[in-house]
Motif scaffolding. Structure first.
Motif, short mmCIF file in Angstrom:
data_model
loop_
_atom_site.label_atom_id
_atom_site.label_comp_id
_atom_site.label_asym_id
_atom_site.label_seq_id
_atom_site.Cartn_x
_atom_site.Cartn_y
_atom_site.Cartn_z
N ILE A 137 67.60 25.19 21.32
CA ILE A 137 68.22 26.49 21.05
C ILE A 137 69.31 26.37 19.98
O ILE A 137 69.48 27.26 19.14
CB ILE A 137 68.79 27.09 22.35
CG1 ILE A 137 67.65 27.36 23.34
CG2 ILE A 137 69.56 28.37 22.06
CD1 ILE A 137 68.12 27.85 24.69
N GLY A 138 70.05 25.26 19.99
CA GLY A 138 71.19 25.12 19.07
C GLY A 138 70.84 24.60 17.71
O GLY A 138 71.42 25.02 16.71
N GLN A 139 69.86 23.67 17.62
CA GLN A 139 69.62 22.99 16.35
C GLN A 139 68.23 23.26 15.76
O GLN A 139 68.03 23.08 14.58
CB GLN A 139 69.77 21.48 16.54
CG GLN A 139 71.15 21.07 17.03
CD GLN A 139 71.28 19.56 17.21
OE1 GLN A 139 70.42 18.80 16.77
NE2 GLN A 139 72.33 19.13 17.87
N GLY A 140 67.29 23.68 16.57
CA GLY A 140 65.92 23.78 16.08
C GLY A 140 65.48 25.14 15.60
O GLY A 140 64.30 25.33 15.32
N ASP A 141 66.38 26.12 15.50
CA ASP A 141 66.00 27.47 15.09
C ASP A 141 64.84 27.99 15.94
O ASP A 141 63.95 28.69 15.44
CB ASP A 141 65.61 27.50 13.61
CG ASP A 141 66.79 27.21 12.70
OD1 ASP A 141 67.92 27.57 13.08
OD2 ASP A 141 66.59 26.61 11.63
N PHE A 142 64.82 27.60 17.20
CA PHE A 142 63.70 27.93 18.06
C PHE A 142 63.54 29.43 18.25
O PHE A 142 62.41 29.94 18.26
CB PHE A 142 63.88 27.25 19.43
CG PHE A 142 62.75 27.50 20.39
CD1 PHE A 142 61.58 26.76 20.33
CD2 PHE A 142 62.84 28.51 21.35
CE1 PHE A 142 60.54 27.00 21.21
CE2 PHE A 142 61.80 28.75 22.22
CZ PHE A 142 60.65 27.99 22.15
N LEU A 143 64.64 30.14 18.40
CA LEU A 143 64.55 31.59 18.61
C LEU A 143 63.93 32.27 17.39
O LEU A 143 63.18 33.25 17.54
CB LEU A 143 65.94 32.16 18.89
CG LEU A 143 66.61 31.68 20.19
CD1 LEU A 143 67.98 32.31 20.34
CD2 LEU A 143 65.73 31.99 21.39
N PHE A 144 64.20 31.76 16.20
CA PHE A 144 63.60 32.32 14.99
C PHE A 144 62.10 32.03 14.97
O PHE A 144 61.29 32.91 14.64
CB PHE A 144 64.28 31.73 13.76
CG PHE A 144 63.80 32.32 12.46
CD1 PHE A 144 64.16 33.61 12.10
CD2 PHE A 144 62.99 31.59 11.62
CE1 PHE A 144 63.72 34.16 10.91
CE2 PHE A 144 62.56 32.13 10.42
CZ PHE A 144 62.91 33.42 10.07
N TYR A 145 61.71 30.81 15.32
CA TYR A 145 60.28 30.47 15.39
C TYR A 145 59.59 31.29 16.48
O TYR A 145 58.44 31.70 16.32
CB TYR A 145 60.11 28.98 15.69
CG TYR A 145 60.76 28.05 14.69
CD1 TYR A 145 60.92 28.42 13.35
CD2 TYR A 145 61.23 26.80 15.08
CE1 TYR A 145 61.53 27.57 12.44
CE2 TYR A 145 61.83 25.95 14.17
CZ TYR A 145 61.98 26.34 12.86
OH TYR A 145 62.59 25.50 11.96
N PHE A 146 60.31 31.50 17.55
CA PHE A 146 59.79 32.29 18.66
C PHE A 146 59.49 33.71 18.19
O PHE A 146 58.45 34.29 18.52
CB PHE A 146 60.81 32.30 19.80
CG PHE A 146 60.28 32.79 21.11
CD1 PHE A 146 59.71 31.90 22.01
CD2 PHE A 146 60.34 34.13 21.45
CE1 PHE A 146 59.22 32.34 23.22
CE2 PHE A 146 59.86 34.58 22.66
CZ PHE A 146 59.29 33.68 23.56
N GLY A 147 60.38 34.28 17.41
CA GLY A 147 60.16 35.62 16.88
C GLY A 147 58.97 35.68 15.95
O GLY A 147 58.19 36.64 15.96
#
Length: 279
Positions: free
Chosen positions: A65-75
């Motif tokens: 959540i903090g370093q991997g831009d996961f929320l952006f990839y999730f979107g």
């Protein structure tokens, strides 16, 4: 007498088989989720055991959540998946309605032609698809993935929905025509509500391969602005060092949309799969 005695045994065997099948399906998911909550050493030392107070660690989730831009990839994955499912259901239902409702020369051959995509993998045309997207300047865009996944999902959608639309009463549709409804109104207001179980079934079976796909995002949309969850999780896998905590955490979070979709459409999905099985 034999039937009466064997009925409880058959029921018990059926429950045993279903329980074993459910365990086999859920065991890998449970294993991934359990190990995503462990320290790195515990992942390799006790991979089959649940986390304990000593081994419990959420560093993987904090990293994702903090370093991997996961929320952006999730979107990005949500945009591509929802857009693809929408067009697959819309165009698939329209094509299935036309093939099942109207009789014309070549109807059967056209249906078989559309079903060929089930037997021929779309990945065989990867080079041609890439050249097409480059010529259309669609590389590194969500639209490129949506177009490919729509083409990938249409054959199965048409095949399934066509069989369900054959079951819709012709008398009901003819009565709607007599009342003055247009063909579009009959399709959207009458036919689609009656085949909701089939639509839910197609949506679930279409979503899973799209959400989990790595091939086409890697080929058509590898840019940072268009990375999907599956492709984004690869940033934690290096040539020499792999952050297994982050990888397992990313995979655990990626399971959530599929699980939510299944819970929302589980009743319709079961009805769609078992339709016609019991008379």
């Amino acid at each position: 007498m034999n039937r009466a005695r064997s009925s409880p045994l058959n029921t018990a065997l059926m429950h045993l088989v279903l329980g074993g099948y459910t365990f086999l399906c859920l065991a890998p998911i449970i294993l991934v989720v359990m190990n995503s909550m462990k320290a790195r050493n515990a992942i390799f030392a006790t991979p089959l055991l649940p986390p304990t107070p000593r081994t419990f660690d959420l560093i993987g989730y904090f990293t994702v959540i903090g370093q991997g831009d996961f929320l952006f990839y999730f979107g990005n994955s949500l945009i591509v998946t929802i857009g693809s499912i929408f067009f697959v259901l819309l165009f698939g239902a329209m094509a299935a309605f036309g093939l099942s409702e109207y009789r014309f020369r070549g109807n059967t051959l056209l249906g078989l032609y559309m079903a060929l995509g089930i037997m021929i993998p779309i990945r065989l045309g990867t080079i041609a698809i890439l050249n097409l997207m480059v010529a259309a300047r669609l590389v590194n865009t969500h639209l490129a993935l949506i177009l490919v996944y729509t083409a990938q999902g249409l054959p199965l959608a048409i095949f399934i929905l066509q069989e369900f639309m054959h079951q819709v009463s012709h008398d009901l549709k003819n009565a709607a025509r007599i009342d003055g409804l247009s063909e579009y109104a009959i399709f959207f207001k009458l036919v689609l509500p009656l085949i909701r179980p089939a639509l839910a079934t197609v949506a679930v079976f279409t979503m899973i391969p799209i959400w989990n796909d790595l091939w086409f995002p890697l080929i058509l949309a590898p840019g940072e602005a268009t990375k999907t969850v599956t492709l984004g999780a690869q940033v934690f896998i290096g040539q020499y060092v792999t952050n297994w905590n982050a990888v397992l955490a990313a995979l655990s979070l990626a399971i959530l949309p599929v699980l939510v979709l299944y819970l929302l459409f589980s009743r319709q999905l079961i009805r769609g799969i078992t339709a016609g099985a019991v008379k």
